[in-house]
Structures are given as C-alpha cells and as structure tokens.
Motif scaffolding. Structure first.
Motif, PDB file in Angstrom:
ATOM      1  N   PRO A 744       0.785  -1.230   0.000  1.00  0.00           N
ATOM      2  CA  PRO A 744       0.000   0.000   0.000  1.00  0.00           C
ATOM      3  C   PRO A 744       0.817   1.280   0.000  1.00  0.00           C
ATOM      4  O   PRO A 744       0.325   2.312  -0.468  1.00  0.00           O
ATOM      5  CB  PRO A 744      -0.830  -0.116   1.285  1.00  0.00           C
ATOM      6  N   LEU A 745       2.047   1.256   0.514  1.00  0.00           N
ATOM      7  CA  LEU A 745       2.822   2.496   0.545  1.00  0.00           C
ATOM      8  C   LEU A 745       3.307   2.902  -0.839  1.00  0.00           C
ATOM      9  O   LEU A 745       3.862   3.992  -1.002  1.00  0.00           O
ATOM     10  CB  LEU A 745       4.005   2.365   1.507  1.00  0.00           C
ATOM     11  N   PHE A 746       3.101   2.058  -1.846  1.00  0.00           N
ATOM     12  CA  PHE A 746       3.358   2.451  -3.231  1.00  0.00           C
ATOM     13  C   PHE A 746       2.080   2.877  -3.941  1.00  0.00           C
ATOM     14  O   PHE A 746       2.086   3.058  -5.168  1.00  0.00           O
ATOM     15  CB  PHE A 746       4.065   1.329  -3.999  1.00  0.00           C
ATOM     16  N   SER A 747       0.987   3.051  -3.211  1.00  0.00           N
ATOM     17  CA  SER A 747      -0.173   3.735  -3.770  1.00  0.00           C
ATOM     18  C   SER A 747       0.285   5.126  -4.182  1.00  0.00           C
ATOM     19  O   SER A 747       1.123   5.739  -3.515  1.00  0.00           O
ATOM     20  CB  SER A 747      -1.300   3.822  -2.741  1.00  0.00           C
ATOM     21  N   SER A 748      -0.280   5.643  -5.271  1.00  0.00           N
ATOM     22  CA  SER A 748       0.354   6.843  -5.832  1.00  0.00           C
ATOM     23  C   SER A 748      -0.600   7.682  -6.658  1.00  0.00           C
ATOM     24  O   SER A 748      -1.704   7.249  -7.023  1.00  0.00           O
ATOM     25  CB  SER A 748       1.537   6.418  -6.722  1.00  0.00           C
ATOM     26  N   LEU A 749      -0.140   8.896  -6.946  1.00  0.00           N
ATOM     27  CA  LEU A 749      -0.718   9.781  -7.956  1.00  0.00           C
ATOM     28  C   LEU A 749       0.297   9.888  -9.088  1.00  0.00           C
ATOM     29  O   LEU A 749       1.495  10.049  -8.841  1.00  0.00           O
ATOM     30  CB  LEU A 749      -1.003  11.165  -7.359  1.00  0.00           C
ATOM     31  N   HIS A 750      -0.191   9.827 -10.334  1.00  0.00           N
ATOM     32  CA  HIS A 750       0.716   9.844 -11.478  1.00  0.00           C
ATOM     33  C   HIS A 750       0.985  11.285 -11.902  1.00  0.00           C
ATOM     34  O   HIS A 750       0.074  12.013 -12.285  1.00  0.00           O
ATOM     35  CB  HIS A 750       0.106   9.052 -12.636  1.00  0.00           C
ATOM     36  N   LEU A 751       2.250  11.689 -11.816  1.00  0.00           N
ATOM     37  CA  LEU A 751       2.657  13.042 -12.205  1.00  0.00           C
ATOM     38  C   LEU A 751       3.516  12.982 -13.465  1.00  0.00           C
ATOM     39  O   LEU A 751       3.745  11.911 -14.029  1.00  0.00           O
ATOM     40  CB  LEU A 751       3.411  13.699 -11.042  1.00  0.00           C
ATOM     41  N   SER A 752       4.006  14.137 -13.895  1.00  0.00           N
ATOM     42  CA  SER A 752       4.683  14.199 -15.193  1.00  0.00           C
ATOM     43  C   SER A 752       5.946  13.343 -15.247  1.00  0.00           C
ATOM     44  O   SER A 752       6.327  12.842 -16.299  1.00  0.00           O
ATOM     45  CB  SER A 752       5.037  15.649 -15.528  1.00  0.00           C
ATOM     46  N   ASP A 753       6.631  13.168 -14.092  1.00  0.00           N
ATOM     47  CA  ASP A 753       7.851  12.361 -14.093  1.00  0.00           C
ATOM     48  C   ASP A 753       7.663  11.004 -13.424  1.00  0.00           C
ATOM     49  O   ASP A 753       8.641  10.324 -13.103  1.00  0.00           O
ATOM     50  CB  ASP A 753       8.989  13.121 -13.407  1.00  0.00           C
ATOM     51  N   GLY A 754       6.409  10.588 -13.207  1.00  0.00           N
ATOM     52  CA  GLY A 754       6.155   9.278 -12.619  1.00  0.00           C
ATOM     53  C   GLY A 754       5.306   9.370 -11.360  1.00  0.00           C
ATOM     54  O   GLY A 754       4.694  10.402 -11.081  1.00  0.00           O
ATOM     55  N   PRO A 755       5.263   8.300 -10.565  1.00  0.00           N
ATOM     56  CA  PRO A 755       4.352   8.262  -9.426  1.00  0.00           C
ATOM     57  C   PRO A 755       4.842   9.062  -8.224  1.00  0.00           C
ATOM     58  O   PRO A 755       6.031   9.063  -7.908  1.00  0.00           O
ATOM     59  CB  PRO A 755       4.297   6.767  -9.089  1.00  0.00           C
TER      60      PRO A 755
END
Length: 899
Positions: A744-755
């Motif tokens: 779960p700690l790699f849950s993320s929002l995707h931004l221009s350079d990655g998560p």
C-alpha cells in the motif's frame, strides 16, 4: 585452506583441489587429508551435503593411511555434523560418541563442541550448554580462534532459544570480532544472520532486518546457499510484526530451498513456520498438512522437543478450522510438553486455547488452572509473550467475575504492544503489527457490549481502530539513497508507461520496478523510530460531545459477525445493535459495480438496471445502518466512524446522508484531533497530472477560483508538487490514482515524471490543511487488521491534514470536473468542506451522479481561512449558477482515473 573454507568456500574448492593433486603426486597423504577435509567443510557451507560426505570420508581414509588418528578424527567429527544436517542427528551423536574416548586436548574440545552443535539440532539446550562449557575454555587456552568463533556463534543460538538475550549477544559479538580479525567472510555472514535472529527475538525489528539484509547480500556475493535459514528467520521476523502474507511467502521459499539442498535437519522447522502462517491466513488445510509433516520429520530425526511444537500447530489449526475442535485435555498435555521443551510462547498459546475450549464446554475450574499458568510470564520476556500472558490474566479475572480487573489486564497488554510498536520507524510495520492488538481489543469490546455501556463500547472500539494513525507521523531523515531510489523508480515507471502506449514489451523494466519497490520498502523498514512515538489515547465521550456541537457522531463496531453502533448526540451516548454484518457486507459490495455501470459506456437498458441496483442497495443499507438511529441523529450533520467493509462505502448514496454534511474519519480520536487543531495560513495549490482528459482545465479553473498557483504539464513533477504541498492551506490534485493492494505504501498519484507515492508524502513537514484528491480510489485505503488504514487519505491525515475529499470508488474523469469546480466555488464562498461536498453532490444528477457520488469528506469538517473566503461574492454567484443547472457540460469522453 581450512580458514578459506570458512571465508570463501567457492574459492577454496579450486584451491584445495589443486593442493590435493600436488599432495597426491608427492605422496603427502597427511596434506591430502587436510585438503579433502577443507573441501568437505566448503561443500557443507555450500549445502552440497553429498559432496561434503564424499570429501570427509576420503579425508578419514587418508588420515588413517597417513598413520594420523588425529586427522581421521577431525574428519569424522565434521562428518558427524553433516549427518546431522542431513536429518540423522542420532547417528551423528553415535559417531561423535565413538570419537570422544580416543581424542585429547584441543581435539577433544572440538569434538565436544561438535556434539553440542548436534544437541542444538535436537533441541537439547541444557546438554548443548554443558558441552560448550567444556569446549570454550580449552579452545581459548589453545588459541584455536577458528573453532572458537564457530562455537560462540552456536552457543549464542542456544541462549537465544532460552531467551537469554544478553548472553546470546555477548557470544555473537565476540564471534563477529573473531571473524573480522581472521577474514572469515562467510562465517561473519552466518554470525550476523544469527545476530539478526536473536535481535528479532528481543523485539528490535529494524536492527534485525538490517542484520538479515546484510547477511543475505554477503551470502549472494559468496555464491553460497544459506538462504533457506535466512528466509526462515526473516519469515519469523515478519510474522512478529503481523506481515503474515510476506512471512508465508518466505516460509514457502525456505521450504523449497532446504528441500532442494537436502538440508533435512532444517526442513521440518520451516514447514512449521509455513503451517503457522497458513493458519493465520485461514488456510487450515495447508496448515494441518504441513504441521503433520513436521511432526513426522521431527519424530524421525529424534527431536521430541520440536515435535511437541509441531503437534501444537496441528491442534491449533484443527481448533481454528471447520473440523471439530480437539479436546482441551489434549492441549493441556501439549502445553506441559511445550513448557518442558523450552517453548514458553507456544505454551501460553496452548493454555489459553485449552482454557477457552474448557469455558465453552462449561468447565470453568479446569480453564482457570490453565489461565493461572499462562498468566505467569506477564512481567518478563519478549513483548508478544508478555502481551499474551496479560490476555490470559484478563480471561482469568473475567472468569472470576472481576470485570474491572479484566479491563486493567487487557489495557496492560495493549500498553506492552504499543511500547513495542513505538520502536518501529516504518509506517507499514506500525500498521501491520496492530494484528496482535486484536484479541485484547475484542475482549474489552465484548465486555463493554455485554455490560451495555455505550461509553465503554466507544472506548474499546477506539482501542481497536486505526491506532497507527494516532502515532506521531513518520518523517524519514534526508536520505540520499532513498531519494535516488525513488527518482529511479519514477523514471522506470515513466518508461513503462511510454512503452505500453507504444505497444512494446516491459518485461525487463517490470522486473526492475519490482526490485526497486522491494529495496525501498526494505530500506525504510530498517530505519528505527525517532523519539518516543507513542500514540494518543482514545478520546472520551464528554470531550467528543463538546467538540460535536450540533452534529451527531455514529461509530460502527463489529464483533463476532454482529454490527453495533454507538451514537453521541446532544451530549449523550447511546448503544444500538444493528444485527448480522453479512447482509450489510453483501449490499456494500454491490455499490461500486452499480456506480461503474452508471459512469461507463453501458447502454440505456443496462444503465437503468444499474440505477435500480444502486437504489435498492442504498435503501436497504440505509434501513440497516441508520434506521435504528434515526430518532437519535435526526437531521444533524454527521460524523461517521466506519469499520471493516464500511470503510469504502460512498455515504452520499444513502438516503439518510444525501444532501447532509457527512464527515468520515478512521477513528473518533483522529476526528477530534483534526477538528481541534488550529487553522493555519498558507497558499493554495492546484495540480494536473498527465494523461487525464480535462485535468488541466479542471486545475486551472480551481486555481482561478482561489487566485492560486497551478502546476500543469512538465511542471507537475514530484519534487515541485511536494514543495507546493508543504504548508499549503488547500491543495487540489487531479491525476490518475493507483491503490497498490499488495504494497500500500506504493499507492500513488501519477505526475509528469512518474508516481508520487506515500513514501514521498512522508517527507512533508507540514501537510496541507485541506486536500482535494480528484482521482480514482484516492479516498479509499487498504484496510488491515484492526481497521488500520494505508492509503493516500490516511497518509495525509497522519501527517496533519484536517480534511481530505477523495473518492472511494473509480470515477469517470471527464464528468468529475464539474462537481469539483462546484465544490471549490462553495469552499471559496465560505461553506465548510462537508457542506460544500454535500451541496456539490446534490447539484449533480444523471450521468454526473457516478462522478460525484463516490467522493467523501474524510477527517474533520473545516472552513478555509477567512482571508481566502473573502472573495465570496464571486464564488457564491458561480455556485448558485451551477446549482440551478445552468452550467456547461464537459465533453463525454470517459477514462477511469486509475492506472
């Protein structure tokens, strides 16, 4: 050669083979015997036990041919140990016993030490220590440091099993120094493996992980096959902090490693670990199967102490499974065997289980005898042992109708576990280790429910809920390694996405992603806690009543398949029994499906069917959850504290919640902390991630409402967004979201350079006060035992955010912009967060329902600062226009906000 066998066995093999050839050519049988023995020692370390046996037998023959009984005895001593490793410890003992009368001096000391190591395998700790007491002084006098380091390492293991941790670490530290002085790289790795095991038993999880990881790195560099033991030790360690699934995987891999390397002496031990982990995950068939195999193998090897432990694993799995529970007397006899064999933790577990079965069968006196013995170690030993002994104490006092004493004991057990958890510096370890709080919290909750006292039910429900979020948040120090690994992970993820869009393969990159995620996770887990991160105590009813004002609080609690609720309204608490949880769970599970169909590309008929399913589920859920409470909560604003499967419920779809300000919080204590926190000034930030139709327009519209900064395109990268989030008053993040179920700690929002992951968010020094997460599943968390939540919204709350607005379901992206813009106009106009969300959801209908219904207000219901709301005239005008239905629809392209 013998020293090199302990340092680098792979290198020794070629060196010793050449030496043996030269010795043979010169007729030097004594040197050839030594070379063969060295190759046997090396093969033992490389876990090629058949080759080790062949070389050691050759060394014996050569020693005898050279007329040197000492050389023959040296080889025979080592050959006996290999026999023990191959699962024949009794045969090994016979071999050593036949050698002992023929040897003297330092050779006698080596034989005694080797016999003691075989006693280790058999679980005969007293006999092993007696042998070491004879061997160690003689080895010191002879200056035999090579054997001394081995003996000290083995003696440290015996002390560890006996929970004599100071003695264990003293021996292992000296062995570590000797290995360093002698340049014994492999033996040094083995010593550090043993230090990791002892440190784990003592409860220092970060240090134990560091030792085990360092040992694994060295084993792999040397090309040895010691990973079976290491995986087993790591599995035990992971199990101690509630990481049951990871421990089970490690146990399975260890079984395969030891089976492949024919390390028979260790195989039943790792089978036993596999049985325990399978049982904890509810797979009682595998648990019983592996435990029974372990019983058979331990018995065949003549290891009764270990066989007792395996028999208990069988009985425990049978008791927890669907089959008929074993007789309490069986468990009582096993408990006696476990105590005699030196397994105090298992003995306590067996006695508690025996007592529970006796109480269930109406034999209270028999139960009390077991509980009295199980309660004894509550003041000594590792934390998990003391906590279970306090649990036994609580059950004992409860069986004597001493409820106040039982409550005191249960709280003492929780305090022991919380003190242990305060040593952990990683968020996931804190969350998963709450697994061991469940029985104590459930015991207290059961007592409170039977007494019918709403205040006590609320207090105990809080004890078993989201406790890790109440601890001071994890703020990792500036860490170049972690920063570099996170940057590489973002680069790899970006390349993976590019290759997928181009229809290209990602196999190698996918493997690198998994390796990086594992390295980052393990690196964080090795970090110790900073300071004394004890959590806040549960908030009381009187404090809650004062903070609620005219709102009503509803806290749900689940025990033994029954759902209950505690309400606090008008300053008064009340307890409500809601009935069986299973029908509620079934209805909750239907809602995400219905919302997806409403927001997808379904035709008119299917859309109508989805709407009908949603209404049916919502109406029935409303009657089950709020029907019995309607007279108490009235039309007040609601603070809802869910449990278990209710954590992912989009509350606005329920008739009782529609159009009403509803705030959801992981716990009442966390809600009060957020509501009571002072408002802080700060800037406003809007962010648009890539690949999301309409995100840029949404972010720019939000920034325009608040006259704020906006990050779009390449500017919306992880570092810029983190900098912008730090200390913000309000942040709006429109991006693809990903909820990582397994990590779960790699849950993320995707931004221009990655998560942007939760590991990144832990670097925030001051979290935004209000966070709007316009992304799929951004409000949903992975729910672990004890309602411990891991996810984006939970991380923001833990780091000081007062309010998060996010979706607990997947949402169609293009239709989300309109309700989000409406929300921000209402916030700017001076509405509180929950009121603004309720109004924005009430203003949407038809196709937009699926886009807005999934959003919930999490945390506390707060206002933006007055200076931010000063442009309220414009904001209100826009809000009125939107609420009257005159707004322009966004394009109907739909793409789920998830990766």
């Amino acid at each position: 050669m013998l020293r090199l066998a302990e340092a680098d066995p792979a290198q020794l093999t070629s060196v010793a083979a050449g030496a043996a050839r030269r010795a043979r050519a010169r007729g030097d049988t004594a040197l050839e015997s030594v070379a063969e023995r060295a190759m046997g020692v090396a093969a033992t370390h490389l876990l090629d036990l058949a080759t080790a046996t062949r070389h050691l037998r050759a060394a014996m023959r050569l020693g005898e041919r050279a007329g040197s009984p000492e050389l023959a005895a040296e080889a025979r001593i080592r050959l006996a140990f290999v026999a023990s490793l191959r699962g024949r410890p009794q045969h090994a003992l016979d071999e050593i016993e036949s050698v002992l009368p023929t040897v003297h001096g330092v050779l006698r000391a080596r034989a005694e030490a080797q016999r003691a190591a075989i006693f280790n395998h058999l679980g005969r700790g007293d006999d092993a220590l007696a042998g070491y007491r004879l061997a160690v002084p003689a080895l010191r006098r002879a200056g035999d440091r090579l054997w001394l380091q081995r003996v000290l390492s083995n003696r440290g293991i015996v002390h560890g099993y006996r929970h004599e941790f100071t003695a264990a670490e003293t021996d292992l530290r000296e062995a570590e120094e000797l290995c360093t002085e002698l340049g014994l790289d492999l033996s040094l790795a083995i010593v550090r493996l043993n230090l990791g095991w002892v440190t784990a038993l003592r409860g220092d999880v970060p240090s134990a992980l560091a030792y085990l990881d360092g040992a694994e790195e060295r084993f792999r560099a040397l090309g040895t096959h010691q990973l079976g033991w290491l995986l087993a030790d790591r599995g035990e360690l992971l199990l101690s902090v509630g990481l049951v699934s990871e421990a089970r995987l490690a146990a399975r891999e260890a079984v395969e490693q030891l089976r492949r390397n024919r390390r028979a002496i260790g195989l039943p031990e790792v089978r036993l670990l596999l049985a325990r982990t399978a049982g904890l995950e509810g797979d009682h068939d595998e648990s019983v199967r592996e435990a029974r195999r372990a019983v058979t193998e331990f018995t065949r090897q003549g290891r009764p102490e270990w066989a007792a432990l395996a028999r208990f694993a069988v009985l425990r799995s049978l008791a927890m499974g669907r089959t008929r529970a074993p007789a309490a007397t069986l468990l009582e006899r096993v408990a006696v065997d476990l105590t005699a064999a030196g397994w105090p933790g298992a003995a306590v577990e067996a006695r508690i289980l025996a007592a529970q079965l006796s109480l269930r069968r109406g034999r209270p006196e028999q139960a009390r005898k077991q509980l009295e013995q199980a309660a004894r170690p509550r003041f000594r030993g590792p934390a998990l042992l003391r906590a279970r002994a306090w649990h036994a104490t609580a059950l004992l006092r409860l069986s004597r109708d001493n409820q106040r004493g039982a409550v005191t004991a249960a709280r003492a057990g929780l305090r022991v576990l919380d003190e242990h958890r305060a040593t952990l510096g990683a968020t996931d370890l804190r969350a998963y280790s709450a697994q061991y709080r469940l029985d104590l919290a459930a015991l207290g909750l059961g007592m409170a429910l039977r007494a019918g006292r709403a205040e006590a039910v609320l207090a105990w429900a809080e004890e078993g809920r989201a406790s890790h979020l109440l601890m001071p948040p994890v703020h990792p120090p500036d860490d170049p390694y972690l920063a570099g690994a996170m940057a590489e992970l973002r680069a790899v993820m970006s390349e993976i996405n590019e290759r997928r869009r181009a229809g290209q393969g990602t196999g190698r990159l996918g493997q690198r992603q998994l390796a990086l995620e594992r390295d980052i996770r393990d690196h964080r887990r090795r970090q110790p806690a900073v300071g004394s991160p004890m959590g806040a105590r549960p908030v009381g009813v009187s404090t809650l009543a004062g903070a609620l004002a005219d709102a009503a609080l509803v806290e749900f609690a689940l025990l033994d398949g029954e759902l209950h609720a505690v309400t606090v309204a008008r300053g008064r608490p009340a307890l409500h029994r809601l009935g069986a949880a299973a029908p509620v769970r079934d209805l909750v599970d239907r809602i995400p499906f219905a919302l997806r169909r409403l927001g997808g590309r379904a035709d008119g008929v299917n859309r109508v069917a989805a709407g009908r399913m949603l209404r049916h589920a919502a109406e029935h859920l409303d009657r089950m959850l709020f029907g019995p409470l309607s007279g108490v909560i009235g039309d007040r604003p609601l603070v809802v504290i869910p449990t278990g499967f209710l954590q992912a419920l989009p509350w606005s779809i329920l008739p009782s919640c529609a159009g009403r300000p509803v705030t959801v919080s992981p716990s009442a204590t966390l809600w009060h902390a957020a509501a009571d926190a002072p408002g802080e000034s700060g800037h406003v930030l809007a962010v648009a991630g890539p690949g999301l139709p309409g995100a840029r327009a949404e972010a720019e519209a939000v920034a325009g409402i608040h006259e704020a900064a906006v990050l779009v395109g390449a500017e919306a990268n992880a570092e810029a967004v983190l900098t912008g989030l730090d200390g913000a008053r309000l942040a709006h993040l429109a991006a693809h979201g990903r909820l990582h179920a397994t990590n779960p700690l790699f849950s993320s929002l995707h931004l221009s350079d990655g998560p942007l992951t939760l590991y990144d968010l832990e670097r925030l020094r001051r979290s935004p006060q209000i966070v709007v997460l316009a992304a799929c599943d951004s409000g949903r968390s992975i729910v672990r035992a004890g309602d411990e939540l891991l996810g984006l919204s939970a991380t923001f709350l833990a780091h000081g955010a007062r309010t998060i607005i996010g979706s607990v379901v997947s949402v169609p992206d293009a239709e989300t912009a309109e309700p989000m813009i409406t929300l921000h106009r209402l916030l700017a106009a001076g509405h509180s967060a929950a009121t603004a969300l309720a109004e924005a959801q009430r203003a949407t209908s038809g196709e937009l329902l699926a886009a807005s219904a999934g959003f919930v207000c999490i945390g506390a219901d707060v206002l933006l600062q007055d200076d931010l709301a000063s442009d309220g005239a414009t904001g209100t005008a826009h809000a009125v226009a939107l609420l009257s239905g005159s707004s322009r629809r966004h394009p109907s392209r739909r793409a789920a906000r998830g990766v």
